[in-house]
Structures are given as structure tokens and as C-alpha cells.
Design a protein around this motif. Sequence first.
Motif, PDB file in Angstrom:
ATOM      1  N   GLU A   1       2.470  77.299  42.883  1.00 33.63           N
ATOM      2  CA  GLU A   1       2.079  76.155  42.063  1.00 33.63           C
ATOM      3  C   GLU A   1       0.948  75.346  42.704  1.00 33.63           C
ATOM      4  O   GLU A   1       0.804  74.145  42.460  1.00 33.63           O
ATOM      5  CB  GLU A   1       3.287  75.240  41.837  1.00 33.63           C
ATOM      6  CG  GLU A   1       4.457  75.884  41.136  1.00 33.63           C
ATOM      7  CD  GLU A   1       4.247  75.994  39.634  1.00 33.63           C
ATOM      8  OE1 GLU A   1       3.118  75.746  39.172  1.00 33.63           O
ATOM      9  OE2 GLU A   1       5.214  76.331  38.925  1.00 33.63           O
ATOM     10  N   GLY A   2       0.129  76.011  43.542  1.00 33.95           N
ATOM     11  CA  GLY A   2      -0.934  75.304  44.251  1.00 33.95           C
ATOM     12  C   GLY A   2      -1.885  74.543  43.352  1.00 33.95           C
ATOM     13  O   GLY A   2      -2.447  73.516  43.738  1.00 33.95           O
TER      14      GLY A   2
ATOM     15  N   THR B   1       1.756  66.527  41.317  1.00 35.76           N
ATOM     16  CA  THR B   1       3.184  66.307  41.044  1.00 35.76           C
ATOM     17  C   THR B   1       3.860  65.594  42.200  1.00 35.76           C
ATOM     18  O   THR B   1       4.568  64.592  42.008  1.00 35.76           O
ATOM     19  CB  THR B   1       3.883  67.647  40.772  1.00 35.76           C
ATOM     20  OG1 THR B   1       3.357  68.216  39.571  1.00 35.76           O
ATOM     21  CG2 THR B   1       5.386  67.457  40.635  1.00 35.76           C
ATOM     22  N   VAL B   2       3.665  66.094  43.404  1.00 37.10           N
ATOM     23  CA  VAL B   2       4.332  65.519  44.585  1.00 37.10           C
ATOM     24  C   VAL B   2       3.898  64.075  44.807  1.00 37.10           C
ATOM     25  O   VAL B   2       4.729  63.190  45.079  1.00 37.10           O
ATOM     26  CB  VAL B   2       4.046  66.383  45.830  1.00 37.10           C
ATOM     27  CG1 VAL B   2       4.472  65.650  47.091  1.00 37.10           C
ATOM     28  CG2 VAL B   2       4.777  67.716  45.720  1.00 37.10           C
ATOM     29  N   GLU B   3       2.600  63.805  44.690  1.00 36.13           N
ATOM     30  CA  GLU B   3       2.141  62.432  44.908  1.00 36.13           C
ATOM     31  C   GLU B   3       2.706  61.477  43.855  1.00 36.13           C
ATOM     32  O   GLU B   3       3.063  60.338  44.177  1.00 36.13           O
ATOM     33  CB  GLU B   3       0.607  62.382  44.904  1.00 36.13           C
ATOM     34  CG  GLU B   3       0.000  63.085  46.122  1.00 36.13           C
ATOM     35  CD  GLU B   3      -1.361  62.531  46.491  1.00 36.13           C
ATOM     36  OE1 GLU B   3      -1.444  61.315  46.795  1.00 36.13           O
ATOM     37  OE2 GLU B   3      -2.327  63.306  46.478  1.00 36.13           O
ATOM     38  N   SER B   4       2.810  61.925  42.616  1.00 32.91           N
ATOM     39  CA  SER B   4       3.375  61.060  41.572  1.00 32.91           C
ATOM     40  C   SER B   4       4.850  60.778  41.842  1.00 32.91           C
ATOM     41  O   SER B   4       5.346  59.678  41.567  1.00 32.91           O
ATOM     42  CB  SER B   4       3.199  61.693  40.194  1.00 32.91           C
ATOM     43  OG  SER B   4       3.977  62.858  40.062  1.00 32.91           O
ATOM     44  N   LEU B   5       5.569  61.757  42.398  1.00 33.35           N
ATOM     45  CA  LEU B   5       6.982  61.557  42.726  1.00 33.35           C
ATOM     46  C   LEU B   5       7.159  60.643  43.929  1.00 33.35           C
ATOM     47  O   LEU B   5       8.096  59.831  43.982  1.00 33.35           O
ATOM     48  CB  LEU B   5       7.650  62.912  42.983  1.00 33.35           C
ATOM     49  CG  LEU B   5       7.821  63.809  41.748  1.00 33.35           C
ATOM     50  CD1 LEU B   5       8.248  65.210  42.157  1.00 33.35           C
ATOM     51  CD2 LEU B   5       8.838  63.217  40.788  1.00 33.35           C
TER      52      LEU B   5
ATOM     53  N   ILE C   1      15.748  66.340  38.971  1.00 35.73           N
ATOM     54  CA  ILE C   1      14.983  67.582  38.923  1.00 35.73           C
ATOM     55  C   ILE C   1      13.675  67.352  38.177  1.00 35.73           C
ATOM     56  O   ILE C   1      13.658  66.791  37.075  1.00 35.73           O
ATOM     57  CB  ILE C   1      15.767  68.711  38.204  1.00 35.73           C
ATOM     58  CG1 ILE C   1      17.183  68.846  38.778  1.00 35.73           C
ATOM     59  CG2 ILE C   1      15.001  70.028  38.275  1.00 35.73           C
ATOM     60  CD1 ILE C   1      17.239  69.294  40.214  1.00 35.73           C
ATOM     61  N   TYR C   2      12.582  67.816  38.789  1.00 34.60           N
ATOM     62  CA  TYR C   2      11.276  67.795  38.140  1.00 34.60           C
ATOM     63  C   TYR C   2      10.595  69.138  38.347  1.00 34.60           C
ATOM     64  O   TYR C   2      10.654  69.712  39.431  1.00 34.60           O
ATOM     65  CB  TYR C   2      10.390  66.669  38.692  1.00 34.60           C
ATOM     66  CG  TYR C   2      10.812  65.303  38.206  1.00 34.60           C
ATOM     67  CD1 TYR C   2      10.346  64.809  36.996  1.00 34.60           C
ATOM     68  CD2 TYR C   2      11.711  64.527  38.945  1.00 34.60           C
ATOM     69  CE1 TYR C   2      10.753  63.556  36.533  1.00 34.60           C
ATOM     70  CE2 TYR C   2      12.116  63.279  38.493  1.00 34.60           C
ATOM     71  CZ  TYR C   2      11.636  62.803  37.281  1.00 34.60           C
ATOM     72  OH  TYR C   2      12.055  61.582  36.816  1.00 34.60           O
ATOM     73  N   ASP C   3       9.934  69.636  37.293  1.00 36.31           N
ATOM     74  CA  ASP C   3       9.157  70.863  37.420  1.00 36.31           C
ATOM     75  C   ASP C   3       7.878  70.576  38.196  1.00 36.31           C
ATOM     76  O   ASP C   3       7.422  69.428  38.287  1.00 36.31           O
ATOM     77  CB  ASP C   3       8.821  71.432  36.043  1.00 36.31           C
ATOM     78  CG  ASP C   3       9.988  72.197  35.424  1.00 36.31           C
ATOM     79  OD1 ASP C   3      10.907  72.581  36.187  1.00 36.31           O
ATOM     80  OD2 ASP C   3       9.987  72.403  34.200  1.00 36.31           O
ATOM     81  N   ALA C   4       7.266  71.649  38.705  1.00 33.98           N
ATOM     82  CA  ALA C   4       6.122  71.501  39.606  1.00 33.98           C
ATOM     83  C   ALA C   4       4.840  71.073  38.909  1.00 33.98           C
ATOM     84  O   ALA C   4       3.852  70.770  39.580  1.00 33.98           O
ATOM     85  CB  ALA C   4       5.892  72.816  40.349  1.00 33.98           C
ATOM     86  N   ASP C   5       4.822  71.049  37.584  1.00 36.70           N
ATOM     87  CA  ASP C   5       3.614  70.660  36.849  1.00 36.70           C
ATOM     88  C   ASP C   5       3.747  69.276  36.222  1.00 36.70           C
ATOM     89  O   ASP C   5       2.997  68.927  35.319  1.00 36.70           O
ATOM     90  CB  ASP C   5       3.317  71.683  35.751  1.00 36.70           C
ATOM     91  CG  ASP C   5       4.409  71.716  34.688  1.00 36.70           C
ATOM     92  OD1 ASP C   5       5.575  71.465  35.032  1.00 36.70           O
ATOM     93  OD2 ASP C   5       4.099  71.987  33.513  1.00 36.70           O
TER      94      ASP C   5
END
Length: 417
Positions: free
Chosen positions: A61-62, A68-72, A143-147
Motif C-alpha cells: 500500500e505504498g 492514511t497513517v498521518e491522518s490517523l 479498524i481502518y483500511d490502508a487507503d
Amino acid sequence: MDLSIIDYVFLLSLLSIWSTLGLNIILAINGYIFYLKNLKFKDEKLDEYPFVSILVPAHNEGMVIGKTVESLLLLDYPIDKRELIVINDNSSDDSKDILQSIKNKYRNYNFTVINTDNITGGKGKSNALNIGYQIAKGDFIAIYDADNTPERTALRYLIQTIVRDDNLGAVIGKFRTRNKQRNILTKFINIETLSFQWIAQAGRKNLLGLCTIPGTNFVLRKTTIETLGGWDTKAIAEDTEISLRIYKMGQSITYVPQSVTWEQEPETINIWIKQRTRWVKGNIYVVVKYMKDIFKGKKNKAIFDILYFFSVYFLFLSSVVISDIIFILGLFNIVEVNIPFNFLIVWILSYILFILQVSITLSMEKGEGGLENIFLVALMYFTYSQMWLFVAIKGMIGYFKDVIYKREVKWYKTERF
């Protein structure tokens, strides 16, 4: 007038189609009632928030994982009351380097990356989630998907709901199409997702007290997933499958449309077909797995969902195919249909009903009920909806071929843009 077997089969197929259309209208109206009730929603903050573990399964998912990670990490939720766990599942792209870079940037955040290989991982989303929840420290699992790019309040709204009701095993939010303006396919998908959520989620919740966990933007109790023994690794529609098990254990699921995440949808027909075929195969697996409960007479809410999915994937699908075949054969005088009513009127009414039910759902989303979308809905009937018919047949054939040849089900990861 004497009716033939062909006439009776045609009548039964029409009855099945109209029953499904009628049910969806009822659900759409109930979705609207649910929407009106939720206009009174208030952001009632908790005095103290529980510790939450956020899980993100990710395989190659690069292209999207960084955003995604920064928003979380930047969610509006107490930083000392959450941890983020990304399961980088046997990725062969640059996901590992991207995640490490973000980890170095946000050193003050509780952020863990699990890098699996082809032995411990690479077995699909359910297996990745099972790896993640077993090291999770939170009382609740998100749970969140990678996109996904969740809105800052998304997690907080879900937690504020679930902690106030001990009977809730899970609580779900809404997902929106991030790339809806990309092309006509993504515009169709945007309409479909909104329609599904207001009909199948809000409508069923208001009418039957039921809704189904989506693949992303939901929270469940850790004790619930531990009692269930984790996710079913044979289920490629793991969200639907675990929803039924939650209901079977006597807990409930509710829908909080104010909790919103934005996700990327397929931008090409080929990728859309692969993704939706997986959905169909996964839901058929769930129907077959739990259909025995109906015959055993077990009384639980899950039975309603089993019948709902059965009607969509078996009764409705077969009825559309049968009626279309008979109608076409009748045009070429290969078979004769002796039913004394005007089929053109029946078709026009079903077309109007389709536009009506989808338009009701669009009216509940700010900025989505305009003339452009209404025109697209009218166009969807002849295009996008017919593609779904192809996908449903393809998925059903694929499922039974896997069963007959005893093939291991492969989890297809949607390609990103």
C-alpha cells in the motif's frame, strides 16, 4: 387463458424482482427516518476516554499508506489513550520504508509497525487483523483500511457511542468516495456507496435494529473479538462474516453516520470487477456458512441478514437472468409468453422505482442530491447496474468452482492509484 410453465416461471421471476425493489424502497424510507432522527446528533464528549488500539492491515500500500497513517495519528482523540498498529503484511513495495519514515517523524506517538513475511503473513486481511489484535492493548479495537483518510472526529464519535451502551459489540461509521470526481465510474461508485449505506445500513437499523460492519471505520470491543476467536481467515468478506457472529452472540451493532472516513475507490473497470467479484464470493461464503441456522430454527437477528443476502445473491439474481432470457426468447418468437399485461409498463415502473429509491438516499447527503447525480442515477440503470449483474454471476461461478475443485480462496487486494 391457460398459462404454461414458461408463464409461471416468468411470473415468479417478476414477483421476486418486484419484492426486492419493494423491500429496498421500504429500507430507503426507513433510512430517511433514521436520517431525520440523527439530525439531533450532539457531540457529547466523555469525561474520560478509554484506550483504543487502531489497526491498519496493509499489503503493498505504498501509494496510499503515508496519507492514511498521518491522518490517523492526527485524529481528535487523546494521544495518551490510543495506539496505532500497522500490519505491513508481506509487502514487496516501499511500504516498510515509508512507515519507518513516518515513525521517525512522529516519535512522541504510540505507533507500532508489524512487518510480516510470506510465512507469518501474506494470507489476507483476516489473518493480518488476527496478528494485530493479539498484541493490541486497548479495550476497544478500531479498524481502518490502508487507503482511508478519516475526518478528525471519526474515531471519537464511534467511541462516544459504544461506551454508552454495554449491549453494543461494535459501532460503525460512514465511508465516502475520496476520488469521486476522477471519472464516470467513480461517480457511479459514489452514488452506490451512499445509497447502500442509507438503505442497507440506516434503513435496516431503523426497521430491524440491524446493520453490517463495513471493511473500515468501525470499532468493536476487544472482549468481543476475543470471545469470537478473531476473524475467520477463510472469509474474504470478513466484515459481513464477523457481523453475523456478533449478532449470534447476542450483541448489537449500530450506525453513526456522523463518523466519516474518505476512501479511494477503483478507477478502472477491470479493478472494479476484481474487487466486486471478491465481495460477491465472500458474501456467498457467509450465506452458505450460516444458512443452516435457518433450518435449525435458531432465533437470532443474524437470520434476517442471511435471508437478505440470500435474496440478493440468489433469488434476485436468478430472477433477473430468467426473466431477461424469457423476454429475449419471446422477442424472437422462440417461446411464447401468454401473460395478459403490458411488459413495457412493468419495466417503466421498475425504472422509476429504481430512480426514486436512489434519489431518496442522495437527498440525505449534502451536495449529492443535485440534477447531475439524478441524471447519473437514470444512466446507472442501463450501465453500472448491468455490470453488477455480470459481476454477481462471475462471483457465484467462481465461488462454486473453488468449492468443487477445493481451491484455497485468494484475497484480492484492490490496486491503488
